[in-house]
Design a protein around this motif. Structure first.
Motif, PDB file in Angstrom:
ATOM      1  N   GLU A 271     141.199 -15.930  72.545  1.00 31.21           N
ATOM      2  CA  GLU A 271     140.236 -17.444  72.107  1.00 31.21           C
ATOM      3  C   GLU A 271     139.350 -17.250  72.668  1.00 31.21           C
TER       4      GLU A 271
ATOM      5  N   THR B 215     138.081 -19.075  75.353  1.00 39.43           N
ATOM      6  CA  THR B 215     138.074 -19.978  75.928  1.00 39.43           C
ATOM      7  C   THR B 215     137.077 -18.995  77.079  1.00 39.43           C
TER       8      THR B 215
ATOM      9  N   ARG C 225     134.070 -18.492  76.742  1.00 40.91           N
ATOM     10  CA  ARG C 225     133.009 -19.661  77.062  1.00 40.91           C
ATOM     11  C   ARG C 225     132.944 -20.293  78.766  1.00 40.91           C
TER      12      ARG C 225
ATOM     13  N   SER D 161     123.280 -15.742  75.829  1.00 37.65           N
ATOM     14  CA  SER D 161     124.152 -16.796  77.229  1.00 37.65           C
ATOM     15  C   SER D 161     125.169 -16.265  78.457  1.00 37.65           C
TER      16      SER D 161
ATOM     17  N   VAL E  24     126.551 -23.669  74.898  1.00 35.64           N
ATOM     18  CA  VAL E  24     126.340 -22.635  73.933  1.00 35.64           C
ATOM     19  C   VAL E  24     127.775 -23.247  73.149  1.00 35.64           C
ATOM     20  N   VAL E  25     127.296 -22.995  71.981  1.00 27.65           N
ATOM     21  CA  VAL E  25     128.979 -23.344  71.326  1.00 27.65           C
ATOM     22  C   VAL E  25     129.104 -22.288  70.333  1.00 27.65           C
ATOM     23  N   PRO E  26     130.703 -21.459  71.210  1.00 29.75           N
ATOM     24  CA  PRO E  26     130.507 -19.872  70.404  1.00 29.75           C
ATOM     25  C   PRO E  26     130.707 -20.292  68.772  1.00 29.75           C
TER      26      PRO E  26
ATOM     27  N   GLU F 174     134.159 -18.673  67.441  1.00 28.94           N
ATOM     28  CA  GLU F 174     135.234 -18.829  67.770  1.00 28.94           C
ATOM     29  C   GLU F 174     135.514 -20.273  67.770  1.00 28.94           C
TER      30      GLU F 174
ATOM     31  N   ALA G  73     136.432 -22.069  71.307  1.00 33.25           N
ATOM     32  CA  ALA G  73     137.254 -21.939  72.547  1.00 33.25           C
ATOM     33  C   ALA G  73     137.483 -23.333  73.123  1.00 33.25           C
ATOM     34  N   LEU G  74     138.586 -23.827  72.349  1.00 32.52           N
ATOM     35  CA  LEU G  74     139.121 -25.065  72.758  1.00 32.52           C
ATOM     36  C   LEU G  74     140.752 -24.491  73.947  1.00 32.52           C
TER      37      LEU G  74
ATOM     38  N   ASN H 208     134.185 -28.458  68.837  1.00 35.86           N
ATOM     39  CA  ASN H 208     134.103 -27.295  69.355  1.00 35.86           C
ATOM     40  C   ASN H 208     132.204 -28.083  69.794  1.00 35.86           C
ATOM     41  N   ILE H 209     131.464 -28.125  69.359  1.00 36.20           N
ATOM     42  CA  ILE H 209     130.338 -28.135  69.369  1.00 36.20           C
ATOM     43  C   ILE H 209     129.698 -29.296  70.485  1.00 36.20           C
TER      44      ILE H 209
ATOM     45  N   ALA I 284     131.456 -29.720  72.991  1.00 36.02           N
ATOM     46  CA  ALA I 284     131.898 -29.624  74.280  1.00 36.02           C
ATOM     47  C   ALA I 284     131.070 -28.931  74.287  1.00 36.02           C
ATOM     48  N   GLY I 285     129.937 -28.305  74.051  1.00 28.63           N
ATOM     49  CA  GLY I 285     128.637 -27.669  74.316  1.00 28.63           C
ATOM     50  C   GLY I 285     127.568 -27.807  74.062  1.00 28.63           C
TER      51      GLY I 285
END
Ligand SMILES: Nc1ncnc2c1ncn2[C@@H]1O[C@H](COP(=O)(O)OP(=O)(O)O)[C@@H](O)[C@H]1O
Ligand SMILES: [Mg+2]
Lengths: 396, 312
Positions: A233, A235, A238, B51, B81-83, B85, B87-88, B145-146, B148-149
């Motif tokens: 996923e 993370t 990230r 990144s 970074v805003v991936p 996917e 990613a949370l 998601n954004i 968080a980046g």
């Protein structure tokens, strides 16, 4: 370093919100402890026909040896007992107290001397109070053996006297009784002594130790699930794009599993005590040490599982299989004494074996120092699993 | 103002396949730089190299004076970074997710609390901050998601297709968010395959295809690429391949291609072509609903340069 604990805390939180994890890590062991522990009686050497006994012969003369031969030489006795001849009286006493031995015969150092001098002398028969019937059988066997030996000794004495009389010696005065040794059947008293404390472990206590030892490893599976899930996923990617290094991430994951294991252990310890009244022994520190060491092993196993399994599916296969193998050889299900001998080498590398033995030992009165070797073994196994897992772990 | 991100001759291979093939561009401090290209162009691979998730097989990336090859940690500290996917952690709440990512960048205590509050406000989700992310709609997840980046206020924000698969309302919210962040001084690298987003947001744009940058400049500079050409957008149903070939064969048509439900035709002079175009389409049974002649847009630039549509 800081981020390591941030990751560990997050992982612990995620696992605590996973119902399946809670079910497997808490509800299942408690249910199994209840079901298996509800069987009657106690575990260890029950009153089966393979009664483990020991003989300690400290006699400096040879009468003691004759007793030993009388007891070990008989086919009937062999069928009933596993007789171990030892010379460490202390070890044998402790073994009986712990319930590892059902009974023992201790022959005092001055047996031959006392018999020759015609003084009364006692043989000590130690019995585990938890298996009175088996102990009683042993005591009567010893008594019969003593009677037998006495008769032989008396016969020998009489023969010697007669030969002496027929020889150079002047005949005894008429009417005087022959000089018999005063040793008789009664002179050798068989003292039955119950081992002092009842260290029998009830079924429920046994399975509390066994299942806790097994289920503490399941945290590793959920830790490994977490890793592959984060990889899938994104993370994990990230996390890798933050300034936290790979070492913090791997360390954080491991510490997360460790934290979960410690929490799980606390719940199982308190749960079994409150729900089933299990007595974990007098030394809480030692019990906690044994449990915490296994949580460390679980953290190591998590890394190995994450490295070996590519998906939750494969980890869900490998993980429980490995844990079951560790548990079966480690005494979670049946006492290790009853396992086939060829499994014994596997025990040594089973963290469950060391953990369950540690828990049981503390229940029987072992101290922190007593459990340290086992704790060391578990930590070593954990370190190897962690090192292997970290080496093979894939981040993408 | 100097350039804060410099990508020089970047090459990234996956086995035999070259996903990024000698890409160079630089991003000035304070600008929104767009990376536009169809799926598979190499946008995500480029962002992942910046990144430090992937290491370059050739060339270099320098962020704030630090090279990804020698000083990855320093680079990561400059970035948000805003991936692509989401990613949370689905079982954690929005606030818990944000707090976690804030801590990963070293925020703690009161700083962390206020950064989380700001980020929730930015996402417009203050009132649902305690709900688990798994309960959110796709658009709400995208917004968190954004958030968080950006909650650690990075100098440079890398956004990888942040609007994929969401409703128009959430998309507008996100585009506005990017504008606001940039107005607050954040440098943004924005990748997308939607030309409207890039046209709306970006000061400068690089168009990428097959791992290479095929054009770069401001929107107006890129339009120049198409030169003095007219763009004819024909709304038409069912254009078959043979029909498309016939359209391309019309004298004066320099390029033609299908977009979503339309046909786009590039021509030096629309007057000479329109009649023939409609006749061709109608005679082949394709029903024309409208025709517009417009200025070239990025779609037409892409069409002109590659002969295909951005959304193939
Ligand atoms: N890890 C990988 N292994 C192999 N090929 C990859 C990998 N990542 C991306 N690719 C390939 O590289 C090309 C560029 O991918 P990507 O950078 O994701 O494109 P974009 O983000 O522009 O859609 C694609 O053809 C993709 O299949
Ligand atoms: Mg992409």
């Amino acid at each position: 370093m800081h981020t390591l604990f941030v990751i560990a805390g997050k992982d612990a939180k995620v696992i605590m919100r996973d119902r399946a994890a809670l079910l497997v890590m808490l509800a299942m062991p408690l249910a199994l402890i209840f079901i298996l522990g509800s069987a009657l009686g106690s575990i260890g050497q029950g009153d089966s026909l393979d009664i483990d006994v020991a003989i300690v012969n400290m006699d400096t003369g040879d009468t003691g040896q004759r007793f030993v031969e009388g007891l070990t030489g008989s086919k009937e006795i062999e069928a009933l007992f596993n007789i171990d001849v030892s010379d460490d009286a202390e070890a044998v006493r402790t073994a009986v107290e712990k319930g590892d031995l059902t009974a023992a015969l201790i022959i005092p150092p001055d047996l031959s001397e006392k018999i020759a001098a015609g003084e009364p002398v006692g043989l000590e028969v130690l019995q585990d109070p938890g298996s009175k019937i088996a102990g009683g059988i042993w005591a009567s066997v010893v008594r019969a053996g003593v009677a037998n030996a006495s008769a032989q000794i008396i016969a020998v004495h009489t023969l010697q006297e007669e030969l002496a009389g027929a020889g150079a010696q002047p005949p005894a005065s008429p009417g005087a009784a022959p000089r018999m040794p005063s040793m008789t059947f009664d002179a050798v008293a068989v003292r039955e002594i119950e081992a002092q404390v009842d260290k029998r472990i009830s079924m429920i206590s046994y399975y509390s130790a066994g299942m806790t030892g097994m289920f503490l490893l399941f945290g590793s599976m959920f830790g490994a699930f977490g890793f592959v899930k984060e990889r899938r996923e994104q993370t994990l990617a990230r996390m890798l794009s933050t300034p936290a290094g790979k070492l913090s991430i791997v360390g954080g994951k491991a510490v997360g599993v460790l934290m979960i294991g410690v929490g799980q252990f606390a719940v199982l310890l308190i749960g079994t005590k409150m729900l089933f009244g299990v007595d974990w022994g007098q030394n809480l520190g030692a019990t906690v040490l044994v449990g915490a060491a296994e949580a460390v092993a679980a953290a190591g196993l998590a890394m190995t599982l994450a490295a070996l399994g590519k998906s939750e599916r494969s980890i869900g296969g490998i993980g429980p299989a490995a844990i079951m193998l560790f548990a079966a050889t480690g005494g979670s299900m049946i006492p290790t004494e009853q396992l086939p001998k060829f499994l014994l080498p596997v025990q040594v590398i089973s963290p469950v074996y060391w953990t369950v033995s540690g828990f049981l030992d503390v229940m029987r009165g072992a101290s922190v120092a007593d459990v340290l070797p086992g704790v060391g073994a578990v930590l070593a196994i954990g370190a190897v699993l962690f090192a292997f897992g970290t080496w093979r772990l894939r981040f993408e | 103002m100097g350039s804060i991100v410099q990508v020089t001759d970047l090459v990234k291979r996956f086995g035999d396949f070259t996903a990024v093939d000698g890409v160079s561009f630089s991003i000035e401090e304070g600008e929104v730089f767009g990376l536009l290209g169809p799926n598979g162009a190499g946008k995500t691979t480029t962002i992942s190299t910046i990144s430090c998730l992937l290491s370059p097989d050739g060339g270099d990336v320098v962020v704030g004076g630090h090279s990804v090859s020698g000083a990855a940690m320093a680079v990561k500290r400059e970035l948000g970074v805003v991936p692509q996917e989401i990613a949370l952690y689905p079982t954690l709440s929005a606030a818990e997710n944000l707090a976690f990512w804030g801590r990963m960048y070293g925020l703690a205590g009161a700083d962390l609390a206020s950064a989380v509050d700001d980020a929730l406000a930015l996402a417009g989700l203050e009132d649902r901050s305690k709900e688990r992310v798994e309960k959110y709609s796709g658009g709400m997840k995208r917004r968190i998601n954004i958030a968080a980046g950006v909650l650690h206020r990075p100098k440079v924000l890398l956004m990888d297709e942040p609007t994929v698969g969401i409703d128009p309302q959430s998309r507008n919210h996100i585009l506005q968010t990017v504008k606001d962040l940039n107005a607050g001084g954040m440098t943004v690298l924005y990748t997308s395959h939607y030309m409207e987003e890039v046209e709306f947001l970006c000061d400068r744009i690089a168009i990428m295809d097959h791992g290479k940058i095929i054009a770069m400049g401001t929107l107006n500079e890129l339009r120049e690429v198409v030169g003095g050409m007219d763009v004819i957008d024909v709304k038409v149903e069912n254009v078959s391949d043979p029909v498309l070939e016939q359209v391309r064969a019309i004298p004066g048509v320099s390029q033609a291609n299908r977009t979503d439900s339309a046909l786009q035709v590039l021509t030096p002079g629309s007057g000479a072509v329109l009649g023939k175009l409609v006749a061709t389409l109608e005679s082949e049974g394709s029903h024309v609903t409208s025709i517009t002649v417009t200025e070239p847009n990025l779609e037409s630039v892409f069409l002109h340069l590659t002969g295909k549509s951005l959304r193939d």
